[in-house]
Structure formats: structure tokens, C-alpha cells
Design a protein around this motif. Structure first.
Motif, PDB file in Angstrom:
ATOM      1  N   TRP A   1       0.829  -1.210   0.000  1.00 40.57           N
ATOM      2  CA  TRP A   1       0.000   0.000   0.000  1.00 40.57           C
ATOM      3  C   TRP A   1       0.861   1.256   0.000  1.00 40.57           C
ATOM      4  CZ3 TRP A   1      -5.362  -0.228  -0.131  1.00 40.57           C
ATOM      5  CH2 TRP A   1      -6.013   0.986  -0.016  1.00 40.57           C
ATOM      6  N   SER A   2       1.870   1.307   0.879  1.00 42.52           N
ATOM      7  CA  SER A   2       2.630   2.548   1.045  1.00 42.52           C
ATOM      8  C   SER A   2       3.792   2.685   0.075  1.00 42.52           C
ATOM      9  CB  SER A   2       3.130   2.675   2.486  1.00 42.52           C
ATOM     10  OG  SER A   2       4.016   1.615   2.779  1.00 42.52           O
ATOM     11  N   GLU A   3       4.507   1.595  -0.200  1.00 41.82           N
ATOM     12  CA  GLU A   3       5.716   1.706  -1.012  1.00 41.82           C
ATOM     13  C   GLU A   3       5.512   1.344  -2.482  1.00 41.82           C
ATOM     14  OE1 GLU A   3       9.047  -0.215   0.917  1.00 41.82           O
ATOM     15  OE2 GLU A   3       8.172   0.257   2.875  1.00 41.82           O
ATOM     16  N   MET A   4       4.527   0.500  -2.789  1.00 44.97           N
ATOM     17  CA  MET A   4       4.299   0.091  -4.174  1.00 44.97           C
ATOM     18  C   MET A   4       3.090   0.786  -4.790  1.00 44.97           C
ATOM     19  SD  MET A   4       4.970  -3.963  -3.544  1.00 44.97           S
ATOM     20  CE  MET A   4       4.627  -4.442  -5.215  1.00 44.97           C
ATOM     21  N   ASN A   5       2.364   1.531  -3.962  1.00 48.59           N
ATOM     22  CA  ASN A   5       1.139   2.210  -4.379  1.00 48.59           C
ATOM     23  C   ASN A   5       0.104   1.238  -4.942  1.00 48.59           C
ATOM     24  OD1 ASN A   5      -0.293   4.644  -4.440  1.00 48.59           O
ATOM     25  ND2 ASN A   5       0.076   4.871  -6.624  1.00 48.59           N
ATOM     26  N   LEU A   6       0.165  -0.008  -4.486  1.00 45.85           N
ATOM     27  CA  LEU A   6      -0.797  -1.033  -4.904  1.00 45.85           C
ATOM     28  C   LEU A   6      -1.980  -0.969  -3.950  1.00 45.85           C
ATOM     29  CD1 LEU A   6      -1.573  -3.394  -6.722  1.00 45.85           C
ATOM     30  CD2 LEU A   6      -0.249  -4.891  -5.224  1.00 45.85           C
ATOM     31  N   LYS A   7      -3.097  -0.510  -4.465  1.00 46.43           N
ATOM     32  CA  LYS A   7      -4.278  -0.297  -3.637  1.00 46.43           C
ATOM     33  C   LYS A   7      -5.477  -0.989  -4.268  1.00 46.43           C
ATOM     34  CE  LYS A   7      -2.403   4.030  -2.069  1.00 46.43           C
ATOM     35  NZ  LYS A   7      -2.445   5.449  -2.030  1.00 46.43           N
ATOM     36  N   LEU A   8      -6.582  -0.979  -3.540  1.00 44.97           N
ATOM     37  CA  LEU A   8      -7.823  -1.525  -4.100  1.00 44.97           C
ATOM     38  C   LEU A   8      -8.239  -0.769  -5.349  1.00 44.97           C
ATOM     39  CD1 LEU A   8      -9.816  -2.121  -0.814  1.00 44.97           C
ATOM     40  CD2 LEU A   8      -9.098  -3.870  -2.435  1.00 44.97           C
ATOM     41  N   SER A   9      -7.853   0.479  -5.442  1.00 44.85           N
ATOM     42  CA  SER A   9      -8.218   1.310  -6.586  1.00 44.85           C
ATOM     43  C   SER A   9      -7.256   1.156  -7.757  1.00 44.85           C
ATOM     44  CB  SER A   9      -8.274   2.775  -6.154  1.00 44.85           C
ATOM     45  OG  SER A   9      -7.001   3.189  -5.662  1.00 44.85           O
ATOM     46  N   SER A  10      -6.318   0.204  -7.680  1.00 46.74           N
ATOM     47  CA  SER A  10      -5.339   0.005  -8.752  1.00 46.74           C
ATOM     48  C   SER A  10      -5.876  -0.902  -9.854  1.00 46.74           C
ATOM     49  CB  SER A  10      -4.039  -0.575  -8.173  1.00 46.74           C
ATOM     50  OG  SER A  10      -3.458   0.311  -7.263  1.00 46.74           O
ATOM     51  N   GLY A  11      -7.078  -0.633 -10.280  1.00 42.94           N
ATOM     52  CA  GLY A  11      -7.673  -1.381 -11.373  1.00 42.94           C
ATOM     53  C   GLY A  11      -7.979  -2.827 -11.002  1.00 42.94           C
ATOM     54  N   ALA A  12      -8.130  -3.663 -12.023  1.00 45.79           N
ATOM     55  CA  ALA A  12      -8.476  -5.072 -11.818  1.00 45.79           C
ATOM     56  C   ALA A  12      -7.367  -5.809 -11.078  1.00 45.79           C
ATOM     57  CB  ALA A  12      -8.747  -5.744 -13.159  1.00 45.79           C
ATOM     58  N   TYR A  13      -6.123  -5.425 -11.321  1.00 52.75           N
ATOM     59  CA  TYR A  13      -5.013  -6.105 -10.648  1.00 52.75           C
ATOM     60  C   TYR A  13      -5.064  -5.867  -9.140  1.00 52.75           C
ATOM     61  CZ  TYR A  13      -0.340  -7.608  -9.376  1.00 52.75           C
ATOM     62  OH  TYR A  13       0.705  -8.241  -8.769  1.00 52.75           O
ATOM     63  N   GLY A  14      -5.196  -4.625  -8.730  1.00 51.98           N
ATOM     64  CA  GLY A  14      -5.215  -4.303  -7.300  1.00 51.98           C
ATOM     65  C   GLY A  14      -6.404  -4.905  -6.578  1.00 51.98           C
TER      66      GLY A  14
END
Length: 186
Positions: free
Chosen positions: A147-160
Motif C-alpha cells: 500500500w505505502s511503497e508500491m502504491n498497490l491499492k484496491l483502486s489500482s484497477g483489476a489487478y489491485g
């Protein structure tokens, strides 16, 4: 059933069928999410990259799955920020080793129980519970890192969204299993 003498072949069969249907439903549940992720990656993104569809979407769209570069799978309208994908090294690998180890310790506890080795059973049950708790802490750390370092969030499209859905439900399954083993051990 065992204390009152009612445990027999039909009760045993019903327990086995119930567990079989439960495992089948779990396989279908996770299979649906893995299938959705596969479909988005293999069919949806390439179809959207077809020249007939690009004009409808936006001129600079490139059908590459997933990307950290803005304007490729991150949207040009900035509704999806660039993100990094999760590598299988090292946190996911450690968690996989923890889960496989917990299966081994639980199997040892089961065999010890069958042989009437109560203290060995309890030791390996506690070890299994500890491995489950360790898995959950590592997964929590992995989420914080993503979440904090990769910016991978629930809002990161289908992948996230599918990443968090799959790993979150898996973590929930481990949590429930760990609780069950904890109560059985106690």
C-alpha cells in the motif's frame, strides 16, 4: 456421537461428504477469482488494445498488463495511479513456506494423536498455531508495504482489487483455521 455410541458409518460418511463439498466450494470460490484475473489479463486487455477499440477508449492506450507507467494501464485521466505489481520474492515466498510448514506440523500432530502421544500432539498443535499467526503478521506487513511503497491499492484497477480480494480471503481462511486449531489445542 462417539460418547453416546451413535457414531457409525453413516455419520462418518456424512462428515466426509460435508468436508468434500466444503473443499469443493472453496476451490470454486478461489477459482472464480483466479479465472477473473486470468480473463482480464489474457482476453480483456488484448481485446481493448485492438485498433477498433482504441479509438473508443483513448488514442494513447496500450494493451500491456499491468504497468507502472502512467498512460498504459494507469489511466490517462489519472483515475488509476501508477503502481508496482507484487513480486513472488520474498514475502510471498516466506508465507508459502510458512503455510507448507504448518501443514507438516499439523500432520505430525495428527499422527501423534493417532498413536496416543498427547504431549507431542499438543506441542505440534501449538507450533501449527504459531506458524498460522506468523503467516498473518507477514501478510499484514506485506499489505502495508504494498500500500505505502508500491502504491498497490484496491483502486489500482483489476489487478489491485483482485490481488487484495484473493490474498485477503486467503488470509481470512488462515485466520479462521488458526482460531479453530487454537481452540482445539486449548
Amino acid at each position: 456421537e462417539s460418547v453416546s455410541g451413535k457414531y457409525g458409518a453413516s455419520v462418518d460418511r456424512s462428515f466426509r461428504w460435508s468436508m468434500s463439498w466444503f473443499i469443493f466450494s472453496e476451490v470454486m470460490f478461489f477459482g472464480a477469482f483466479f479465472g477473473a484475473l486470468w480473463w482480464a489479463r489474457v482476453h480483456s486487455v488484448p481485446t481493448l488494445g485492438n485498433p477498433d477499440h482504441v479509438a473508443v477508449l483513448w488514442p494513447d492506450f496500450k494493451a500491456i498488463w499491468p504497468s507502472v507507467k502512467e498512460g498504459i494501464t494507469a489511466s490517462p485521466a489519472n483515475t488509476i495511479e501508477p503502481f508496482e505489481t507484487m513480486s513472488p520474492f520474498w514475502l510471498p515466498t516466506i508465507n508459502t513456506a510458512l503455510l507448507l510448514s504448518s501443514g507438516v506440523t499439523l500432520t505430525i500432530a495428527h499422527h501423534a494423536l493417532q498413536h496416543g502421544e498427547r504431549s507431542k500432539t499438543i506441542r505440534f498443535m501449538w507450533l501449527t498455531v504459531a506458524l498460522g499467526l506468523t503467516f498473518l503478521f507477514v501478510q499484514g506487513y506485506e499489505y502495508a508495504h504494498a500500500w505505502s511503497e508500491m502504491n498497490l491499492k484496491l483502486s489500482s484497477g483489476a489487478y489491485g482489487s483482485t490481488f487484495y480480494m484473493l490474498t485477503g480471503f486467503h488470509g481470512f481462511h488462515v485466520f479462521v483455521g488458526m482460531l479453530m486449531l487454537l481452540f482445539i489445542t486449548l
